[in-house]
Design a protein around this motif. Structure first.
Motif, short mmCIF file in Angstrom:
data_model
loop_
_atom_site.label_atom_id
_atom_site.label_comp_id
_atom_site.label_asym_id
_atom_site.label_seq_id
_atom_site.Cartn_x
_atom_site.Cartn_y
_atom_site.Cartn_z
N SER A 70 -3.83 14.16 2.07
CA SER A 70 -3.14 14.31 0.80
C SER A 70 -3.84 13.56 -0.32
CB SER A 70 -1.69 13.83 0.92
OG SER A 70 -0.97 14.66 1.81
N LEU A 71 -4.34 12.37 -0.04
CA LEU A 71 -5.03 11.59 -1.06
C LEU A 71 -6.32 12.27 -1.50
CD1 LEU A 71 -4.49 7.96 0.26
CD2 LEU A 71 -3.53 8.95 -1.83
N LEU A 72 -7.08 12.83 -0.55
CA LEU A 72 -8.33 13.51 -0.92
C LEU A 72 -8.05 14.71 -1.81
CD1 LEU A 72 -10.31 13.40 2.46
CD2 LEU A 72 -10.72 12.02 0.41
N LEU A 73 -7.03 15.48 -1.46
CA LEU A 73 -6.70 16.65 -2.27
C LEU A 73 -6.18 16.24 -3.65
CD1 LEU A 73 -4.97 18.83 0.47
CD2 LEU A 73 -7.25 19.17 -0.51
N ALA A 74 -5.36 15.21 -3.71
CA ALA A 74 -4.83 14.74 -4.99
C ALA A 74 -5.95 14.16 -5.86
CB ALA A 74 -3.73 13.71 -4.77
N LEU A 75 -6.88 13.47 -5.24
CA LEU A 75 -8.01 12.91 -5.99
C LEU A 75 -8.84 14.03 -6.61
CD1 LEU A 75 -9.97 10.72 -6.89
CD2 LEU A 75 -10.99 10.79 -4.60
N ARG A 76 -9.08 15.08 -5.85
CA ARG A 76 -9.88 16.19 -6.40
C ARG A 76 -9.16 16.83 -7.59
NH1 ARG A 76 -12.50 18.62 -8.97
NH2 ARG A 76 -14.15 20.15 -8.52
N GLN A 77 -7.85 16.94 -7.49
CA GLN A 77 -7.08 17.49 -8.61
C GLN A 77 -7.19 16.58 -9.83
OE1 GLN A 77 -2.89 17.90 -7.75
NE2 GLN A 77 -2.56 19.35 -9.41
N PHE A 135 0.79 -1.22 0.00
CA PHE A 135 0.00 0.00 0.00
C PHE A 135 0.84 1.28 0.00
CE2 PHE A 135 -2.32 3.36 2.27
CZ PHE A 135 -3.35 3.55 1.35
N PRO A 136 1.94 1.36 0.74
CA PRO A 136 2.74 2.59 0.67
C PRO A 136 3.18 2.94 -0.74
CG PRO A 136 3.41 1.29 2.56
CD PRO A 136 2.48 0.42 1.75
N ALA A 137 3.53 1.93 -1.54
CA ALA A 137 3.94 2.18 -2.92
C ALA A 137 2.78 2.69 -3.76
CB ALA A 137 4.53 0.91 -3.54
N LEU A 138 1.59 2.13 -3.53
CA LEU A 138 0.41 2.59 -4.25
C LEU A 138 0.09 4.03 -3.89
CD1 LEU A 138 -2.04 2.16 -6.06
CD2 LEU A 138 -3.22 1.13 -4.10
N ALA A 139 0.15 4.35 -2.61
CA ALA A 139 -0.12 5.72 -2.18
C ALA A 139 0.88 6.70 -2.80
CB ALA A 139 -0.08 5.81 -0.65
N ALA A 140 2.14 6.30 -2.84
CA ALA A 140 3.17 7.15 -3.44
C ALA A 140 2.88 7.38 -4.92
CB ALA A 140 4.54 6.52 -3.26
N LEU A 141 2.41 6.34 -5.62
CA LEU A 141 2.09 6.48 -7.03
C LEU A 141 0.94 7.46 -7.24
CD1 LEU A 141 2.50 5.48 -9.96
CD2 LEU A 141 0.84 3.67 -9.47
N LEU A 142 -0.09 7.38 -6.40
CA LEU A 142 -1.24 8.26 -6.54
C LEU A 142 -0.90 9.71 -6.20
CD1 LEU A 142 -4.02 5.98 -5.02
CD2 LEU A 142 -3.67 6.55 -7.44
N LEU A 143 0.08 9.91 -5.34
CA LEU A 143 0.47 11.26 -4.95
C LEU A 143 1.59 11.84 -5.82
CD1 LEU A 143 0.42 11.11 -1.03
CD2 LEU A 143 -1.30 12.02 -2.60
N GLU A 144 2.05 11.06 -6.78
CA GLU A 144 3.13 11.53 -7.64
C GLU A 144 2.70 12.79 -8.39
OE1 GLU A 144 6.07 9.80 -11.17
OE2 GLU A 144 4.58 8.50 -10.21
N GLY A 145 3.51 13.83 -8.28
CA GLY A 145 3.20 15.08 -8.96
C GLY A 145 2.27 16.00 -8.21
N SER A 146 1.81 15.59 -7.03
CA SER A 146 0.87 16.40 -6.26
C SER A 146 1.55 17.41 -5.35
CB SER A 146 -0.02 15.50 -5.40
OG SER A 146 0.74 14.91 -4.35
N GLY A 147 2.85 17.21 -5.13
CA GLY A 147 3.57 18.04 -4.17
C GLY A 147 3.56 17.45 -2.77
N ASP A 148 2.84 16.36 -2.57
CA ASP A 148 2.74 15.72 -1.26
C ASP A 148 3.44 14.36 -1.22
OD1 ASP A 148 1.46 17.71 0.07
OD2 ASP A 148 -0.54 16.84 -0.02
N GLU A 149 4.41 14.16 -2.09
CA GLU A 149 5.11 12.87 -2.11
C GLU A 149 5.76 12.56 -0.76
OE1 GLU A 149 5.12 14.53 -6.30
OE2 GLU A 149 5.51 15.31 -4.28
N ALA A 150 6.20 13.59 -0.05
CA ALA A 150 6.84 13.37 1.24
C ALA A 150 5.88 12.77 2.26
CB ALA A 150 7.42 14.69 1.78
N VAL A 151 4.59 13.03 2.09
CA VAL A 151 3.59 12.46 3.00
C VAL A 151 3.55 10.94 2.85
CG1 VAL A 151 1.15 12.38 3.60
CG2 VAL A 151 2.23 14.57 3.06
#
Length: 262
Positions: free
Chosen positions: A211-218, A54-70
């Motif tokens: 971070s996921l909610l914000l990235a999803l909206r984007q 799951f951490p890898a999947l979360a990182a993939l979904l947040l790629e380019g969002s600015g929240d990769e560090a999360v």
């Protein structure tokens, strides 16, 4: 309900297979996050997060969002847990969960009405607005008296359902639902819990939720063309309210029956 489902400014484009697959992945990814908000973690949950990578999947979904560090922070928090978890660690994690969701220990309600009404009370108009949105899709919560319709778990479950449907209309509704119901309060809830959690795991999981909610909206904006309609003042109003409440909490302890109890 009609007010919530306003027609988009431009016709919704048809979805390609790549879009449908991407939102199916989003729906799947929200499952483990919802589970972390739903009840205390156990060894099966921690092992499942590892097995599913799951951490890898979360990182993939947040790629380019600015929240990769999360995503990296959550991965570190998960890696820092012993496997299997000893009972003492399970008890510590359960204490954090209780303070966040059951006992008001962190002074952060998991229910939208408390954040979105002046009196900070549960089961107010925001809950009924959410209920109307659910009803359009033929969905009801199991027991609204035990867990209100606008609890973060129910709202995220509904969001996941809309994504899994994978139609132009359901994705447009997902964007509207985020703007009207989740984004005006859930990110602030996550920040409050993260700031007060004793265990890095819960701090990391709530920050990841935000971070996921914000990235999803984007992501949805790019697919549907619906620009975020969260009121410009909502973030500042809620942040200021949380800061004022935090100061008040420090000056006067919580007394059951006097202040809000969630």
């Amino acid at each position: 309900m009609a007010e919530d489902r306003v027609p988009p400014a431009a016709p919704l484009r048809d979805l390609g297979e790549e879009d449908r697959q991407r939102y199916a992945i989003w729906a799947t990814a929200l499952g483990p996050v919802i589970r972390l908000h739903d009840r205390e973690v156990d060894n099966a949950v921690i092992e499942g997060l590892w097995t599913a990578e799951f951490p890898a999947l979360a990182a993939l979904l947040l790629e380019g969002s600015g929240d990769e560090a999360v995503a990296e922070g959550f991965a570190r928090a998960l890696a820092g847990l012993p496997r299997p978890l000893p009972q003492a660690m399970l008890d510590d994690l359960a204490a954090d969960f209780a303070d966040a969701y059951l006992t008001h220990g962190f002074r952060a309600s998991p229910n939208g009405s408390v954040w979105l009404t002046e009196d900070h009370l549960e089961r107010q108009q925001p809950m009924f607005d959410v209920r109307d949105f659910y009803a359009f899709y033929g969905i009801t919560v199991p027991d609204w008296r035990r867990r209100s319709d606008d609890h973060i778990v129910h709202e995220m479950q509904f969001l996941s359902h809309l994504l899994a449907l994978g139609t132009p209309a359901s994705l447009a509704d997902a964007a509207l639902f985020l703007d009207r119901h989740l984004l005006p309060w859930a990110p602030d809830f996550c920040l409050r819990v993260a700031a007060r959690a004793r265990e890095p795991f819960y701090a990391g999981s709530t920050l990841l939720t935000r971070s996921l909610l914000l990235a999803l909206r984007q992501d949805l904006e790019g697919t549907t063309g619906l620009v975020s309609r969260v009121e410009p003042h909502a973030w500042a109003v809620q942040e200021g309210r949380a800061e004022r409440q935090a100061r008040a909490d420090e000056e006067s302890p919580f007394v059951p029956g006097v202040a809000e109890s969630w």
